[in-house]
Write a protein that holds these residues in place. Structure first.
Motif, PDB file in Angstrom:
ATOM      1  N   PRO A   1      13.631   4.171 -23.828  1.00  0.00           N
ATOM      2  CA  PRO A   1      13.330   3.536 -22.618  1.00  0.00           C
ATOM      3  C   PRO A   1      14.061   4.087 -21.439  1.00  0.00           C
ATOM      4  O   PRO A   1      15.292   4.457 -21.483  1.00  0.00           O
ATOM      5  CB  PRO A   1      13.934   2.042 -22.909  1.00  0.00           C
ATOM      6  CG  PRO A   1      13.834   1.795 -24.474  1.00  0.00           C
ATOM      7  CD  PRO A   1      14.262   3.222 -24.890  1.00  0.00           C
ATOM      8  N   PHE A   2      13.336   4.383 -20.406  1.00  0.00           N
ATOM      9  CA  PHE A   2      13.908   4.889 -19.195  1.00  0.00           C
ATOM     10  C   PHE A   2      13.204   4.496 -17.947  1.00  0.00           C
ATOM     11  O   PHE A   2      11.938   3.692 -18.020  1.00  0.00           O
ATOM     12  CB  PHE A   2      13.712   6.252 -19.017  1.00  0.00           C
ATOM     13  CG  PHE A   2      12.196   6.914 -19.166  1.00  0.00           C
ATOM     14  CD1 PHE A   2      11.659   7.355 -17.917  1.00  0.00           C
ATOM     15  CD2 PHE A   2      11.678   6.959 -20.124  1.00  0.00           C
ATOM     16  CE1 PHE A   2      10.664   7.506 -17.648  1.00  0.00           C
ATOM     17  CE2 PHE A   2      10.267   7.209 -20.228  1.00  0.00           C
ATOM     18  CZ  PHE A   2       9.785   7.758 -18.775  1.00  0.00           C
ATOM     19  N   SER A   3      13.754   4.576 -16.762  1.00  0.00           N
ATOM     20  CA  SER A   3      13.147   3.809 -15.598  1.00  0.00           C
ATOM     21  C   SER A   3      12.918   5.085 -14.623  1.00  0.00           C
ATOM     22  O   SER A   3      13.648   6.199 -14.682  1.00  0.00           O
ATOM     23  CB  SER A   3      13.850   3.001 -14.968  1.00  0.00           C
ATOM     24  OG  SER A   3      14.115   1.923 -15.548  1.00  0.00           O
ATOM     25  N   LEU A   4      12.000   5.144 -13.638  1.00  0.00           N
ATOM     26  CA  LEU A   4      11.565   5.962 -12.889  1.00  0.00           C
ATOM     27  C   LEU A   4      10.915   5.722 -11.586  1.00  0.00           C
ATOM     28  O   LEU A   4       9.980   4.683 -11.670  1.00  0.00           O
ATOM     29  CB  LEU A   4      10.627   7.111 -13.475  1.00  0.00           C
ATOM     30  CG  LEU A   4      10.143   8.317 -12.855  1.00  0.00           C
ATOM     31  CD1 LEU A   4      11.116   9.339 -12.222  1.00  0.00           C
ATOM     32  CD2 LEU A   4       8.884   8.775 -13.836  1.00  0.00           C
ATOM     33  N   SER A   5      11.067   6.095 -10.284  1.00  0.00           N
ATOM     34  CA  SER A   5      10.022   5.954  -9.239  1.00  0.00           C
ATOM     35  C   SER A   5       9.754   7.047  -8.666  1.00  0.00           C
ATOM     36  O   SER A   5      10.517   8.075  -8.664  1.00  0.00           O
ATOM     37  CB  SER A   5      11.196   5.303  -8.394  1.00  0.00           C
ATOM     38  OG  SER A   5      10.346   4.818  -7.282  1.00  0.00           O
ATOM     39  N   ILE A   6       8.295   7.144  -8.531  1.00  0.00           N
ATOM     40  CA  ILE A   6       7.620   8.142  -7.899  1.00  0.00           C
ATOM     41  C   ILE A   6       7.105   7.793  -6.620  1.00  0.00           C
ATOM     42  O   ILE A   6       6.146   6.975  -6.407  1.00  0.00           O
ATOM     43  CB  ILE A   6       6.552   8.603  -8.695  1.00  0.00           C
ATOM     44  CG1 ILE A   6       7.076   9.143 -10.120  1.00  0.00           C
ATOM     45  CG2 ILE A   6       5.646   9.937  -8.251  1.00  0.00           C
ATOM     46  CD1 ILE A   6       5.993   9.700 -11.241  1.00  0.00           C
TER      47      ILE A   6
ATOM     48  N   PRO B   1       0.905  -1.174  -0.066  1.00  0.00           N
ATOM     49  CA  PRO B   1       0.037  -0.146  -0.051  1.00  0.00           C
ATOM     50  C   PRO B   1       0.828   1.299  -0.073  1.00  0.00           C
ATOM     51  O   PRO B   1       0.291   2.383  -0.530  1.00  0.00           O
ATOM     52  CB  PRO B   1      -0.774  -0.088   1.187  1.00  0.00           C
ATOM     53  CG  PRO B   1      -0.001  -0.985   2.170  1.00  0.00           C
ATOM     54  CD  PRO B   1       0.754  -2.050   1.179  1.00  0.00           C
ATOM     55  N   GLN B   2       2.120   1.124   0.577  1.00  0.00           N
ATOM     56  CA  GLN B   2       2.865   2.359   0.739  1.00  0.00           C
ATOM     57  C   GLN B   2       3.837   2.630  -0.581  1.00  0.00           C
ATOM     58  O   GLN B   2       4.524   3.734  -0.477  1.00  0.00           O
ATOM     59  CB  GLN B   2       3.645   2.511   1.822  1.00  0.00           C
ATOM     60  CG  GLN B   2       2.599   2.422   3.228  1.00  0.00           C
ATOM     61  CD  GLN B   2       1.739   3.606   3.436  1.00  0.00           C
ATOM     62  OE1 GLN B   2       1.928   4.799   2.891  1.00  0.00           O
ATOM     63  NE2 GLN B   2       0.342   3.484   3.774  1.00  0.00           N
ATOM     64  N   ALA B   3       3.969   1.689  -1.441  1.00  0.00           N
ATOM     65  CA  ALA B   3       4.991   1.746  -2.440  1.00  0.00           C
ATOM     66  C   ALA B   3       4.509   2.750  -3.500  1.00  0.00           C
ATOM     67  O   ALA B   3       3.434   3.081  -3.767  1.00  0.00           O
ATOM     68  CB  ALA B   3       5.033   0.247  -3.163  1.00  0.00           C
ATOM     69  N   GLY B   4       5.219   3.373  -4.141  1.00  0.00           N
ATOM     70  CA  GLY B   4       5.044   4.329  -5.022  1.00  0.00           C
ATOM     71  C   GLY B   4       4.890   3.790  -6.570  1.00  0.00           C
ATOM     72  O   GLY B   4       5.074   2.626  -6.605  1.00  0.00           O
ATOM     73  N   ILE B   5       4.743   4.713  -7.520  1.00  0.00           N
ATOM     74  CA  ILE B   5       4.832   4.182  -8.682  1.00  0.00           C
ATOM     75  C   ILE B   5       6.115   4.088  -9.436  1.00  0.00           C
ATOM     76  O   ILE B   5       6.960   4.847  -9.044  1.00  0.00           O
ATOM     77  CB  ILE B   5       4.188   5.537  -9.773  1.00  0.00           C
ATOM     78  CG1 ILE B   5       2.614   5.770  -9.257  1.00  0.00           C
ATOM     79  CG2 ILE B   5       4.246   5.051 -11.208  1.00  0.00           C
ATOM     80  CD1 ILE B   5       2.195   7.057  -9.889  1.00  0.00           C
ATOM     81  N   ARG B   6       6.445   2.838 -10.098  1.00  0.00           N
ATOM     82  CA  ARG B   6       7.462   2.311 -10.688  1.00  0.00           C
ATOM     83  C   ARG B   6       7.485   2.096 -12.060  1.00  0.00           C
ATOM     84  O   ARG B   6       6.581   1.536 -12.768  1.00  0.00           O
ATOM     85  CB  ARG B   6       8.109   1.247  -9.940  1.00  0.00           C
ATOM     86  CG  ARG B   6       9.533   0.780 -10.287  1.00  0.00           C
ATOM     87  CD  ARG B   6       9.996  -0.189  -9.362  1.00  0.00           C
ATOM     88  NE  ARG B   6       9.210  -1.531  -9.608  1.00  0.00           N
ATOM     89  CZ  ARG B   6       8.400  -2.303  -8.705  1.00  0.00           C
ATOM     90  NH1 ARG B   6       8.050  -1.483  -7.450  1.00  0.00           N
ATOM     91  NH2 ARG B   6       7.955  -3.272  -9.098  1.00  0.00           N
ATOM     92  N   VAL B   7       8.269   2.765 -12.787  1.00  0.00           N
ATOM     93  CA  VAL B   7       8.309   2.639 -14.103  1.00  0.00           C
ATOM     94  C   VAL B   7       9.688   1.983 -14.656  1.00  0.00           C
ATOM     95  O   VAL B   7      10.798   2.464 -14.056  1.00  0.00           O
ATOM     96  CB  VAL B   7       8.399   3.929 -15.085  1.00  0.00           C
ATOM     97  CG1 VAL B   7       8.588   4.168 -16.343  1.00  0.00           C
ATOM     98  CG2 VAL B   7       7.131   4.719 -14.412  1.00  0.00           C
ATOM     99  N   ASP B   8       9.619   0.909 -15.215  1.00  0.00           N
ATOM    100  CA  ASP B   8      10.931   0.106 -15.584  1.00  0.00           C
ATOM    101  C   ASP B   8      10.843   0.064 -17.263  1.00  0.00           C
ATOM    102  O   ASP B   8       9.859  -0.601 -17.697  1.00  0.00           O
ATOM    103  CB  ASP B   8      10.669  -1.145 -14.948  1.00  0.00           C
ATOM    104  CG  ASP B   8      10.923  -1.102 -13.661  1.00  0.00           C
ATOM    105  OD1 ASP B   8      11.723  -0.452 -12.831  1.00  0.00           O
ATOM    106  OD2 ASP B   8       9.793  -1.689 -12.767  1.00  0.00           O
ATOM    107  N   GLY B   9      11.891   0.537 -17.807  1.00  0.00           N
ATOM    108  CA  GLY B   9      12.261   0.179 -19.182  1.00  0.00           C
ATOM    109  C   GLY B   9      11.263   0.757 -20.103  1.00  0.00           C
ATOM    110  O   GLY B   9      10.679   0.306 -21.068  1.00  0.00           O
ATOM    111  N   LEU B  10      10.665   1.800 -19.839  1.00  0.00           N
ATOM    112  CA  LEU B  10       9.493   2.545 -20.532  1.00  0.00           C
ATOM    113  C   LEU B  10       9.717   3.163 -21.561  1.00  0.00           C
ATOM    114  O   LEU B  10      10.360   4.304 -21.487  1.00  0.00           O
ATOM    115  CB  LEU B  10       8.570   3.244 -19.637  1.00  0.00           C
ATOM    116  CG  LEU B  10       7.178   4.038 -20.094  1.00  0.00           C
ATOM    117  CD1 LEU B  10       6.384   2.773 -20.763  1.00  0.00           C
ATOM    118  CD2 LEU B  10       6.559   4.966 -19.153  1.00  0.00           C
ATOM    119  N   GLY B  11       9.655   2.771 -22.930  1.00  0.00           N
ATOM    120  CA  GLY B  11       9.740   3.312 -24.070  1.00  0.00           C
ATOM    121  C   GLY B  11       8.403   3.594 -24.754  1.00  0.00           C
ATOM    122  O   GLY B  11       7.634   2.926 -24.758  1.00  0.00           O
TER     123      GLY B  11
END
Length: 621
Positions: free
Chosen positions: A420-425, A389-399
């Motif tokens: 492609p890039f990765s991101l954590s919010i 529930p507390q985890a954020g948004i995670r983007v992995d290898g998004l092209g």
């Protein structure tokens, strides 16, 4: 400023002959696939009950026609014999036969209409459910695989269900009528002798054969003459819907058109679209004239044809006047039953055109559903939900990519846009997304929302991810102000005090006493008021992840700062991700996602092959 209407070329030329021929195909298997589901649905008992009642009434009307045929024979014999006593009795008999006929005809019409609405209601629910499900409505608009879904759901479904019932019941009525009268006609017409090559040929029930031959020849001619009407009706519905859509769009954008003084251009565009309607209508007129010539000539000659064929036996004294009239009536019933195809052809082509448009629409919906369900091919972006529930948004290898379409609008590939890039919010973080116009910032938001099917990678959302996306121009449904403010919730889902409070916080005091006013608020409110209403909506819904896509572009810098400060203070634990060009917005964000041109970007191949990407994303703390 000149007010002379300009010449406007309307996209989408007239449908070529080959495409028109394709649209004129009968496609019976696909049509049956449209008809069958309702009669196997949860509403089938009520539908079959009504259908049984309507069929019974049809059979009753056919039986009444048999009684009237027999009444004709007896009545005209009484006239020929000047039998006044029988004449009075027969008039009384006709009265109650006619009364039963009227009651049966009224009841049949009433229950047929009831069945039509039940069937249409069910099919409308099914089509709307599939169209709205899997966000097919959005995907269809992206690929332009079908036109005017609103017209197909409203007009085509109505025409399809109404036509299916009227045509099928008409066919049933014709079959029962044929079975009821063919024996009568066979008996009363008797045999005919023909001399052929010195031999005498006796044809029993010759009037039946004449009726069958007459109907077969008429049906073949009608089909050869009228078949192009299916494709022309298909086109006419499309052109009418395009014209109507343009009129609605002009009404919804009346202010900018007036500010641009764009009346001549809009008028020219409307005229060009209407010219397509008129040109197609001219073709409809020509083919309808030919079909009407065939059907009218067929029907008129059918009136005198049985008299001509039966006259020799009457004048030879082998048939009474009553027998002649009964023969003429029975021939008319048999010939009419066999002529169902000719008589119904104009209705049939309109119904088949509606069925073909629904078949195409249904196929477009299925394609969109398959794209949403499959995680390969055209839809490689996965949106997953984690149980933390507390985890954020995670983007992995998004092209990210853009669709490449052929001239006709079908998607044929993808053109890479963002490497492609990765991101954590994390919750509570503030991210500012900026870069050149057209670099794919809004595409990123669509991918995070799970509605962008072009690209690859994984987006992982937490289980409690209450997200809210505020675009530059938020959607405001037609309804009360409370409904527009609370969307997608109903206005009644929130207390009036809560709605009034968020309006005051968003600096909209002039709207506090208008919560129950019904209006098209996207036309009534200014762009700045609409954007502040969107911020009030965010205060009401309290999302954990708030995405702002140039959501303050219509506000002055002072009001923009007030709105952002309000979001930060009212939603301290929410992650706020903004697309904005003004430097003043940066003060409310601690992190930045910056789009920069890719140094290795090469020439695009235009077909979504190995083209180089245009941009890459740089994450800055």
């Amino acid at each position: 400023m000149s007010t002379t209407p300009t010449s406007v070329t309307v996209p989408g030329p007239a449908i070529p002959a080959r495409a028109l021929k394709i649209q004129s195909r009968l496609r019976m298997a696909a049509t049956w696939a449209l008809i069958k589901p309702y009669w196997k649905s949860e509403d089938r008992k009520a539908g079959l009950g009504l259908l049984t009642l309507v069929v019974a009434l049809n059979l009753g009307i056919v039986y009444i026609n048999v009684l009237l045929n027999e009444w004709n024979r007896v009545f005209y014999n009484a006239l020929e014999q000047r039998d006044y006593a029988s004449f009075k009795v027969l008039l009384l008999r006709f009265s109650w036969i006619a009364a039963f006929f009227i009651v049966a005809a009224i009841s049949r019409q009433y229950y047929t209409m009831m069945l039509q609405m039940r069937w249409r209601t069910w099919m409308t629910g099914q089509f709307m459910g599939h169209w709205m499900g899997h966000q097919a409505y959005y995907r269809i608009e992206q690929t332009h695989t079908t036109d005017n879904p609103d017209q197909r759901i409203s007009d085509d479904l109505r025409q399809f269900t109404d036509g299916a019932l009227s045509l099928s019941l008409g066919l049933l009525n014709s079959v029962v009528t044929l079975l009821s009268f063919v024996g009568i006609l066979w008996t009363v017409s008797g045999p005919i002798s023909l001399a052929l090559g010195g031999n005498e040929i006796v044809i029993p029930g010759y009037m039946v054969w004449f009726a069958a031959g007459y109907a077969v020849i008429g049906s073949l001619i009608a089909h050869l003459v009228g078949r192009p009407l299916i494709g022309l009706n298909f086109q006419q519905e499309q052109y009418e819907a395009d014209f109507r859509f343009t009129l609605v769009r002009l009404r919804e954008n009346s202010e900018p058109v007036a500010l641009y003084r764009g009346e001549p251009t809009e008028q020219a565009g409307l005229r060009a679209r209407f010219d397509r309607i008129r040109a197609n209508w001219n073709q409809l007129m020509r083919y309808t004239r030919r079909l009407t010539f065939v059907s009218s000539g067929y029907a008129q000659f059918a009136i005198i044809f049985p008299i001509l064929v039966a006259a020799p036996r009457y004048f030879a004294g082998k048939m009474t006047l009553g027998g002649l009239m009964q023969t003429s009536s029975a021939f008319g019933q048999v010939q009419g039953a066999l002529s169902w195809f000719v008589d119904s052809y104009a209705t049939l082509v309109g119904w088949k055109a509606a069925a073909n448009r629904l078949i195409d629409f249904q196929e477009a919906i299925r394609v969109a559903e398959r794209q949403d369900e499959a995680h390969t091919g055209v839809r490689d972006i996965e949106v997953e939900h984690t149980g933390e529930p507390q985890a954020g948004i995670r983007v992995d290898g998004l092209g990210l990519a853009l669709p490449v379409r052929a001239q006709r609008g079908a998607s044929v590939g993808q053109r890479p846009l963002v490497a492609p890039f990765s991101l954590s919010i994390a919750p509570g973080e503030r991210w500012l997304v900026n870069g050149p116009s057209g670099c794919g910032k809004s595409v990123l938001f669509r991918a995070l929302a799970g509605i962008w099917p072009y690209g690859s990678g994984t987006v992982t959302m937490p289980a409690d991810a209450r997200t809210l996306f505020l675009p530059q121009r938020s959607y405001l449904p037609i309804g009360t102000l409370a409904d527009a403010l609370a969307y997608p919730d109903a206005g009644t889902a929130h207390a009036a005090e809560a709605l009034q409070a968020v309006l005051l916080q968003a600096r909209l005091p002039q709207l506090v006493d208008q919560l129950d006013v019904f209006d098209n608020w996207s036309l009534r409110l200014s762009p700045g008021e609409q954007q502040r209403l969107a911020f009030a909506r965010a205060l009401l819904q309290k999302p954990r992840y708030l995405f702002l896509d140039e959501a303050t572009s219509a506000l002055d810098e002072e009001t923009e700062g007030i709105m952002y400060r309000l979001m930060v203070e009212a939603l301290p634990d929410a992650a706020i991700i903004s697309i904005a060009h003004r430097s003043t917005v940066a003060a409310f964000h601690g992190r930045r996602l910056r789009y920069v041109p890719d140094d290795g970007a090469g020439a695009q191949d235009g077909q979504g092959g190995d083209a180089a990407v245009s941009y890459r994303v740089v994450c800055e703390a």
